[in-house]
Design an enzyme around this catalytic site. Sequence first.
Site, PDB file in Angstrom:
ATOM      1  N   GLY A  44       0.814  -1.213   0.000  1.00  0.00           N
ATOM      2  CA  GLY A  44       0.000   0.000   0.000  1.00  0.00           C
ATOM      3  C   GLY A  44       0.842   1.255   0.000  1.00  0.00           C
ATOM      4  O   GLY A  44       0.400   2.312   0.461  1.00  0.00           O
ATOM      5  N   GLN A  48      -2.154   7.162   0.792  1.00  0.00           N
ATOM      6  CA  GLN A  48      -1.868   8.286   1.682  1.00  0.00           C
ATOM      7  C   GLN A  48      -0.836   7.906   2.742  1.00  0.00           C
ATOM      8  O   GLN A  48       0.220   8.536   2.867  1.00  0.00           O
ATOM      9  CB  GLN A  48      -3.157   8.753   2.379  1.00  0.00           C
ATOM     10  CG  GLN A  48      -2.895   9.748   3.512  1.00  0.00           C
ATOM     11  CD  GLN A  48      -4.125  10.052   4.358  1.00  0.00           C
ATOM     12  OE1 GLN A  48      -4.702  11.115   4.209  1.00  0.00           O
ATOM     13  NE2 GLN A  48      -4.514   9.141   5.234  1.00  0.00           N
ATOM     14  N   SER A  71      -8.089  -0.882  12.054  1.00  0.00           N
ATOM     15  CA  SER A  71      -9.027   0.239  11.959  1.00  0.00           C
ATOM     16  C   SER A  71      -9.997   0.248  13.125  1.00  0.00           C
ATOM     17  O   SER A  71     -10.364  -0.812  13.656  1.00  0.00           O
ATOM     18  CB  SER A  71      -9.815   0.136  10.651  1.00  0.00           C
ATOM     19  OG  SER A  71     -10.947   0.983  10.654  1.00  0.00           O
ATOM     20  N   GLU A 111     -12.942   0.601  12.846  1.00  0.00           N
ATOM     21  CA  GLU A 111     -14.158  -0.071  12.382  1.00  0.00           C
ATOM     22  C   GLU A 111     -14.278  -1.495  12.930  1.00  0.00           C
ATOM     23  O   GLU A 111     -15.345  -2.094  12.831  1.00  0.00           O
ATOM     24  CB  GLU A 111     -14.197  -0.093  10.860  1.00  0.00           C
ATOM     25  CG  GLU A 111     -14.410   1.272  10.218  1.00  0.00           C
ATOM     26  CD  GLU A 111     -15.834   1.777  10.330  1.00  0.00           C
ATOM     27  OE1 GLU A 111     -16.753   0.939  10.464  1.00  0.00           O
ATOM     28  OE2 GLU A 111     -16.037   3.005  10.291  1.00  0.00           O
ATOM     29  N   TYR A 119     -15.902  -4.031   5.709  1.00  0.00           N
ATOM     30  CA  TYR A 119     -14.565  -3.471   5.940  1.00  0.00           C
ATOM     31  C   TYR A 119     -14.105  -3.783   7.357  1.00  0.00           C
ATOM     32  O   TYR A 119     -12.984  -4.262   7.575  1.00  0.00           O
ATOM     33  CB  TYR A 119     -14.617  -1.956   5.717  1.00  0.00           C
ATOM     34  CG  TYR A 119     -13.334  -1.223   6.052  1.00  0.00           C
ATOM     35  CD1 TYR A 119     -12.341  -1.049   5.095  1.00  0.00           C
ATOM     36  CD2 TYR A 119     -13.125  -0.683   7.324  1.00  0.00           C
ATOM     37  CE1 TYR A 119     -11.170  -0.366   5.395  1.00  0.00           C
ATOM     38  CE2 TYR A 119     -11.965  -0.008   7.632  1.00  0.00           C
ATOM     39  CZ  TYR A 119     -10.983   0.151   6.664  1.00  0.00           C
ATOM     40  OH  TYR A 119      -9.828   0.820   6.971  1.00  0.00           O
ATOM     41  N   LYS A 172     -10.991  -6.298   8.610  1.00  0.00           N
ATOM     42  CA  LYS A 172      -9.930  -5.757   9.460  1.00  0.00           C
ATOM     43  C   LYS A 172      -9.877  -6.488  10.804  1.00  0.00           C
ATOM     44  O   LYS A 172      -8.795  -6.672  11.380  1.00  0.00           O
ATOM     45  CB  LYS A 172     -10.150  -4.262   9.689  1.00  0.00           C
ATOM     46  CG  LYS A 172      -9.812  -3.382   8.497  1.00  0.00           C
ATOM     47  CD  LYS A 172      -8.318  -3.345   8.245  1.00  0.00           C
ATOM     48  CE  LYS A 172      -7.929  -2.284   7.225  1.00  0.00           C
ATOM     49  NZ  LYS A 172      -6.473  -2.245   6.970  1.00  0.00           N
ATOM     50  N   PHE A 214     -13.159  10.038  -0.390  1.00  0.00           N
ATOM     51  CA  PHE A 214     -13.356  10.017   1.054  1.00  0.00           C
ATOM     52  C   PHE A 214     -14.094  11.286   1.469  1.00  0.00           C
ATOM     53  O   PHE A 214     -13.829  12.374   0.954  1.00  0.00           O
ATOM     54  CB  PHE A 214     -12.016   9.929   1.784  1.00  0.00           C
ATOM     55  CG  PHE A 214     -11.394   8.560   1.704  1.00  0.00           C
ATOM     56  CD1 PHE A 214     -11.529   7.658   2.753  1.00  0.00           C
ATOM     57  CD2 PHE A 214     -10.687   8.172   0.583  1.00  0.00           C
ATOM     58  CE1 PHE A 214     -10.969   6.393   2.678  1.00  0.00           C
ATOM     59  CE2 PHE A 214     -10.123   6.907   0.494  1.00  0.00           C
ATOM     60  CZ  PHE A 214     -10.269   6.012   1.546  1.00  0.00           C
ATOM     61  N   VAL A 215     -15.005  11.161   2.431  1.00  0.00           N
ATOM     62  CA  VAL A 215     -15.890  12.278   2.756  1.00  0.00           C
ATOM     63  C   VAL A 215     -15.114  13.509   3.229  1.00  0.00           C
ATOM     64  O   VAL A 215     -15.491  14.645   2.913  1.00  0.00           O
ATOM     65  CB  VAL A 215     -16.947  11.850   3.801  1.00  0.00           C
ATOM     66  CG1 VAL A 215     -16.306  11.563   5.157  1.00  0.00           C
ATOM     67  CG2 VAL A 215     -18.022  12.931   3.944  1.00  0.00           C
ATOM     68  N   LYS A 230     -13.713  15.170   0.211  1.00  0.00           N
ATOM     69  CA  LYS A 230     -14.855  15.665  -0.555  1.00  0.00           C
ATOM     70  C   LYS A 230     -15.340  16.989   0.039  1.00  0.00           C
ATOM     71  O   LYS A 230     -15.684  17.924  -0.691  1.00  0.00           O
ATOM     72  CB  LYS A 230     -15.978  14.631  -0.534  1.00  0.00           C
ATOM     73  CG  LYS A 230     -17.222  15.016  -1.319  1.00  0.00           C
ATOM     74  CD  LYS A 230     -18.278  13.916  -1.249  1.00  0.00           C
ATOM     75  CE  LYS A 230     -19.530  14.305  -2.012  1.00  0.00           C
ATOM     76  NZ  LYS A 230     -20.574  13.238  -1.931  1.00  0.00           N
ATOM     77  N   PRO A 252     -25.750   1.919   4.549  1.00  0.00           N
ATOM     78  CA  PRO A 252     -26.772   0.992   5.060  1.00  0.00           C
ATOM     79  C   PRO A 252     -26.660   0.820   6.569  1.00  0.00           C
ATOM     80  O   PRO A 252     -27.662   0.772   7.275  1.00  0.00           O
ATOM     81  CB  PRO A 252     -26.449  -0.324   4.337  1.00  0.00           C
ATOM     82  CG  PRO A 252     -25.619   0.049   3.163  1.00  0.00           C
ATOM     83  CD  PRO A 252     -24.897   1.304   3.521  1.00  0.00           C
TER      84      PRO A 252
END
Length: 318
Positions: free
Chosen positions: A9, A13, A126, A128, A150, A154, A188-189, A192, A280
């Site tokens: 990766g 970033q 993460s 998450e 996701y 992870k 990505f928000v 954005k 969702p």
Amino acid sequence: MSRTAFVTGVSGQDGGYLAEQLLGQGVQVHGLFRWPEQLTTFRTRFPDVQPHLGDLTNPTRMAALVAEIGPDEIYNLAGISSVAQSWADPVGTGRVSGLAAAGILHAAYQHKEATGQDVRVVQASSAEIFGNPVNSPQDESTPLAPITPYGAAKAYAHTMAGTFRSRELFAVSVVLYNHESPRRPPQFVTRKITQGAALIARGEQDELRLGNLDARRDWGWAPDYVDAMIRAARHDVAGDYVIATGRSHSVRDFVAAAFTRAGIDDWEKYVVVDPAFVRPVDAVELVGDSGKARRELGWTPTVDFDELVGRMVDADLR
């Protein structure tokens, strides 16, 4: 003799910031790329990184690469990086972000057993993995309860790091909370938002369409989180570490800070909540307790929320 690091990766970033920090320390850096076209742009920015082509989900190729490179440190940052994308392709997400991590850990373990080399693996996990957590803030003892593909992938990788650690592989899982920078891709928000605020301020866009403005996250500065990875890899004992600022803000807060930095105070008239962007299932609030990393690694975040948002907006205005 200088250290050698293998980074998956590396074109993302975190990978770019990690390569910069490692090269600055005199570390020989090898990076994994899946597509040849990724190499041209990356080589311009990082000519000192040794590139390797390969598919992360091919365990045979990964084992061969680890044996060839002989790294002192492996940083597994590759994977499906978007929660939204994981809903579109849950099987692929499990393969890339979950099973492939097990392949990297196994390759490191095999190399260690074959050569006796102390290979140290850092798995980028993460927040998450905690889903809608039972306690807040979350720390290393918080039960895993992912609610997205996701997060589930992870969580598997996080658990596998602990499993290989029990076999005496130096395996670390850094549980990274949201971390941003101007290098964050526009899908990505956060990017954005900052890009939208900049375009609206310049008169080049009329509105910004977003999803749930009430979701709360713990946002930090990406280079700080990369620093934590290196500290964890170099620590005396392998373990899991929550990497977070300990402060949560809503998406609404992020929007307000971005528009203010761009010189717009009445942001509400430019922002439209679009049901198409509402996930969702979404964790309501994630905020981390990084006390263990601060005590054991001497790590601390250096950039606060407003400055983080401001740096991203300034970059997009430029």
